[in-house]
Design a protein around this motif. Structure first.
Motif, short mmCIF file in Angstrom:
data_model
loop_
_atom_site.label_atom_id
_atom_site.label_comp_id
_atom_site.label_asym_id
_atom_site.label_seq_id
_atom_site.Cartn_x
_atom_site.Cartn_y
_atom_site.Cartn_z
N ILE A 56 -87.05 -59.29 60.01
CA ILE A 56 -86.65 -59.51 58.62
C ILE A 56 -85.21 -59.98 58.62
CG2 ILE A 56 -86.32 -58.44 56.37
CD1 ILE A 56 -88.40 -56.32 57.26
N MET A 57 -84.95 -61.18 58.09
CA MET A 57 -83.60 -61.71 58.07
C MET A 57 -83.42 -62.62 56.87
SD MET A 57 -83.77 -64.27 61.35
CE MET A 57 -85.00 -65.57 61.51
N ASP A 58 -82.16 -62.96 56.58
CA ASP A 58 -81.87 -63.77 55.40
C ASP A 58 -81.98 -65.26 55.72
OD1 ASP A 58 -79.54 -64.47 56.73
OD2 ASP A 58 -78.32 -62.98 55.69
N ASN A 59 -81.62 -66.08 54.73
CA ASN A 59 -81.80 -67.53 54.85
C ASN A 59 -80.56 -68.25 55.36
OD1 ASN A 59 -84.57 -68.18 53.33
ND2 ASN A 59 -83.55 -66.51 52.26
N TYR A 60 -79.71 -67.56 56.10
CA TYR A 60 -78.49 -68.18 56.60
C TYR A 60 -78.84 -69.37 57.51
CZ TYR A 60 -73.63 -68.34 58.14
OH TYR A 60 -72.34 -68.73 58.38
N ALA A 61 -78.01 -70.41 57.45
CA ALA A 61 -78.32 -71.66 58.17
C ALA A 61 -78.48 -71.46 59.67
CB ALA A 61 -77.23 -72.70 57.88
N THR A 62 -77.70 -70.52 60.26
CA THR A 62 -77.79 -70.31 61.71
C THR A 62 -79.13 -69.72 62.13
OG1 THR A 62 -76.74 -68.15 61.45
CG2 THR A 62 -75.31 -70.00 61.94
N HIS A 63 -79.91 -69.21 61.17
CA HIS A 63 -81.20 -68.63 61.50
C HIS A 63 -82.31 -69.67 61.52
CE1 HIS A 63 -79.59 -64.64 59.61
NE2 HIS A 63 -78.99 -64.95 60.74
N LYS A 64 -82.00 -70.91 61.13
CA LYS A 64 -83.05 -71.91 60.96
C LYS A 64 -82.80 -73.19 61.74
CE LYS A 64 -84.28 -70.43 56.26
NZ LYS A 64 -84.46 -70.85 54.85
N THR A 65 -81.92 -73.15 62.71
CA THR A 65 -81.63 -74.36 63.48
C THR A 65 -82.83 -74.70 64.37
OG1 THR A 65 -80.61 -73.10 65.26
CG2 THR A 65 -79.17 -73.86 63.48
N ALA A 66 -82.81 -75.92 64.90
CA ALA A 66 -83.93 -76.37 65.75
C ALA A 66 -84.07 -75.49 66.99
CB ALA A 66 -83.71 -77.83 66.14
N ALA A 67 -82.94 -75.07 67.56
CA ALA A 67 -82.99 -74.23 68.77
C ALA A 67 -83.64 -72.88 68.47
CB ALA A 67 -81.58 -74.04 69.33
N ILE A 68 -83.33 -72.32 67.33
CA ILE A 68 -83.92 -71.04 66.96
C ILE A 68 -85.42 -71.19 66.71
CG2 ILE A 68 -83.88 -69.16 65.29
CD1 ILE A 68 -81.40 -69.27 67.02
N ARG A 69 -85.79 -72.23 65.98
CA ARG A 69 -87.21 -72.45 65.68
C ARG A 69 -87.99 -72.69 66.97
NH1 ARG A 69 -85.20 -75.73 61.35
NH2 ARG A 69 -85.78 -77.58 62.56
N THR A 70 -87.41 -73.42 67.90
CA THR A 70 -88.09 -73.69 69.17
C THR A 70 -88.28 -72.40 69.96
OG1 THR A 70 -87.15 -75.92 69.25
CG2 THR A 70 -87.98 -75.00 71.32
N TRP A 71 -87.24 -71.57 70.01
CA TRP A 71 -87.32 -70.31 70.76
C TRP A 71 -88.39 -69.40 70.17
CZ3 TRP A 71 -86.79 -65.07 70.12
CH2 TRP A 71 -86.54 -64.31 71.27
N LEU A 72 -88.48 -69.34 68.84
CA LEU A 72 -89.49 -68.50 68.20
C LEU A 72 -90.89 -69.08 68.37
CD1 LEU A 72 -87.59 -67.67 64.88
CD2 LEU A 72 -88.07 -66.09 66.77
N ALA A 73 -91.01 -70.42 68.36
CA ALA A 73 -92.33 -71.04 68.50
C ALA A 73 -92.92 -70.76 69.88
CB ALA A 73 -92.22 -72.54 68.27
N ARG A 74 -92.07 -70.61 70.88
CA ARG A 74 -92.55 -70.31 72.24
C ARG A 74 -92.97 -68.85 72.40
NH1 ARG A 74 -87.71 -73.50 75.51
NH2 ARG A 74 -88.46 -75.62 75.09
N THR A 106 -85.82 -62.94 53.67
CA THR A 106 -85.55 -62.26 52.40
C THR A 106 -85.34 -63.31 51.31
OG1 THR A 106 -83.16 -62.21 52.78
CG2 THR A 106 -84.46 -60.35 53.60
N PRO A 107 -85.57 -62.96 50.05
CA PRO A 107 -85.30 -63.92 48.97
C PRO A 107 -83.81 -64.28 48.90
CG PRO A 107 -86.65 -62.08 48.19
CD PRO A 107 -86.16 -61.70 49.55
N THR A 108 -83.53 -65.45 48.38
CA THR A 108 -82.15 -65.87 48.20
C THR A 108 -81.41 -64.90 47.28
OG1 THR A 108 -82.88 -68.17 48.42
CG2 THR A 108 -80.69 -67.80 47.52
N SER A 109 -80.18 -64.56 47.67
CA SER A 109 -79.33 -63.63 46.89
C SER A 109 -79.98 -62.26 46.72
CB SER A 109 -79.00 -64.23 45.51
OG SER A 109 -78.39 -65.48 45.63
N ALA A 110 -80.68 -61.80 47.73
CA ALA A 110 -81.33 -60.48 47.67
C ALA A 110 -81.15 -59.75 48.99
CB ALA A 110 -82.81 -60.63 47.32
N SER A 111 -79.91 -59.67 49.46
CA SER A 111 -79.65 -58.99 50.72
C SER A 111 -79.92 -57.50 50.64
CB SER A 111 -78.20 -59.23 51.15
OG SER A 111 -77.30 -58.74 50.18
N TRP A 112 -79.99 -56.93 49.39
CA TRP A 112 -80.25 -55.50 49.22
C TRP A 112 -81.60 -55.08 49.79
CZ3 TRP A 112 -84.68 -55.34 46.41
CH2 TRP A 112 -84.93 -56.43 45.56
#
Length: 367
Positions: free
Chosen positions: A261-279, A288-294
């Motif tokens: 479970i993580m937020d929508n920060y840009a570093t969480h969605k880079t191509a390298a991250i997506r590739t690592w998770l896809a493997r 999490t929803p935008t502006s809902a870190s609670w």
């Protein structure tokens, strides 16, 4: 009891409406304590108890029970209200009170953003004690303000149900991790030594400080056990986040699915991250929803870290700061304790709905 003597007592019988009203007053939180006590007296008397028994049960004098019993028999519910007290007649009528309330709600002073009791007194010609009584009676507190933030995520409902479902009913043979980063943690040193606490004197520190750099903490909270995986980095980029995911992967037992479970920060969605998770198909990401870190439980652990270690900590270097953070994590993991999520998704969404409706009503009233 056939030979008992004394003044006969009139029976006290309540109608359905009267009993409902008295029970409602007893349950209410904001009713005056005296009124709640009178209602309890009448309810117990209506159950057929003598005055002595009611007085002993409620901790009042027997004469008090008799007084309210007689007043209720004479005037019914109205008899429980306070009678008009003798004294000086009112000098401010209802229209003047309404004008003060209207001015408080609809205007602001020329030299400030909100009214104070003295500025309102000067503007209306009343004393500040009069303004205080009016504001207290109607629950007005111009000096206070609150902030709010509503998520604009179009998938807010779906994401809330998804994440709360993981908290309340986690999947079998799976690890649910709440992941986030606390960036820009400052290593602060005070300009002068901290003065220790003394009897009657709290700990004192200088308001000014010297900053010795910053660090960023990446943390993953296991919602089932409360165990925390954490690591500090000098920078806060996708490369550091990818390295932290590898740290998580090294701690995960074989054969388990991992729900992150993580937020929508840009570093969480880079191509390298997506590739690592896809493997790694056993990794499942829940944003999490935008502006809902609670809704991210690791934020609760970050608050504990700030309160216990960072807010009053004194650090002369980032290495010292990072060492203290690592020590805090190690001590926490010695006896980890999970946080209990109590509200269901329906309760959360109902609360948000009520807030939106109340906000809409307020805006319509302003227009």
């Amino acid at each position: 009891m056939a030979n008992a003597t004394g003044r006969p007592i009139s029976p006290l019988v309540l109608s359905a409406d009267e009993r409902a009203y008295l029970e409602r007053q007893v349950r209410r939180r904001r009713v005056a304590r005296s009124m709640s006590e009178r209602c309890r007296i009448i309810l117990r008397c209506a159950d057929g108890l003598p005055s002595k028994s009611v007085a002993a049960e409620l901790g009042v004098h027997e004469h008090t029970v008799g007084k309210w019993r007689r007043r209720f028999l004479k005037e019914r519910v109205d008899g429980l209200l306070d009678e008009a007290r003798p004294g000086r007649p009112r000098t401010i009528d209802d229209d003047q009170v309404a004008a003060v309330i209207e001015r408080t709600l609809r205007s602001t002073p020329a030299d400030a953003t909100h009214w104070s009791i003295r500025s309102m007194g000067n503007a209306t010609g009343f004393s500040h004690t009069t303004i205080r009584r009016i504001w207290t009676a109607f629950g007005l507190q111009p000096h206070r303000s609150q902030t709010f933030k509503l998520s604009s995520d179009p998938l807010f409902v779906d994401k809330v149900r998804d994440i709360v479902g993981l908290y309340l009913s986690p999947p079998n043979r799976a690890l649910v991790l709440s992941v986030d980063e606390k960036s820009q943690i400052q290593a602060l040193d005070r300009e002068q030594p901290v003065l220790p606490m003394m009897p009657g004197i709290p700990e004192r520190r200088t308001h000014s400080y010297v900053r010795h750099g910053t660090t960023s903490l990446f943390a993953a909270l296991d919602i089932a056990s409360g165990f925390v995986i954490g690591k500090c980095y000098k920078r806060h980029r996708a490369a550091e986040f990818l390295d932290f995911l590898k740290q998580i992967d090294a701690h995960v037992p074989q054969g388990l699915d991992v729900h992150i479970i993580m937020d929508n920060y840009a570093t969480h969605k880079t191509a390298a991250i997506r590739t690592w998770l896809a493997r790694r198909p056993h990794y499942h990401v829940h944003f999490t929803p935008t502006s809902a870190s609670w809704i991210n439980q690791v934020e609760r652990w970050f608050a504990e870290l700030t309160r216990k270690q960072l807010r009053r900590g004194v650090h002369t270097s980032t290495s010292q700061l990072e060492a203290d953070i690592r020590t805090f994590i190690e001590r926490h993991n010695e006896k980890p304790k999970p946080y209990k999520w109590t509200k269901s998704a329906d309760e959360i969404l109902s609360s948000v709905k009520r807030f939106c409706q109340k906000t809409e009503q307020t805006l319509c009233a302003e227009l």
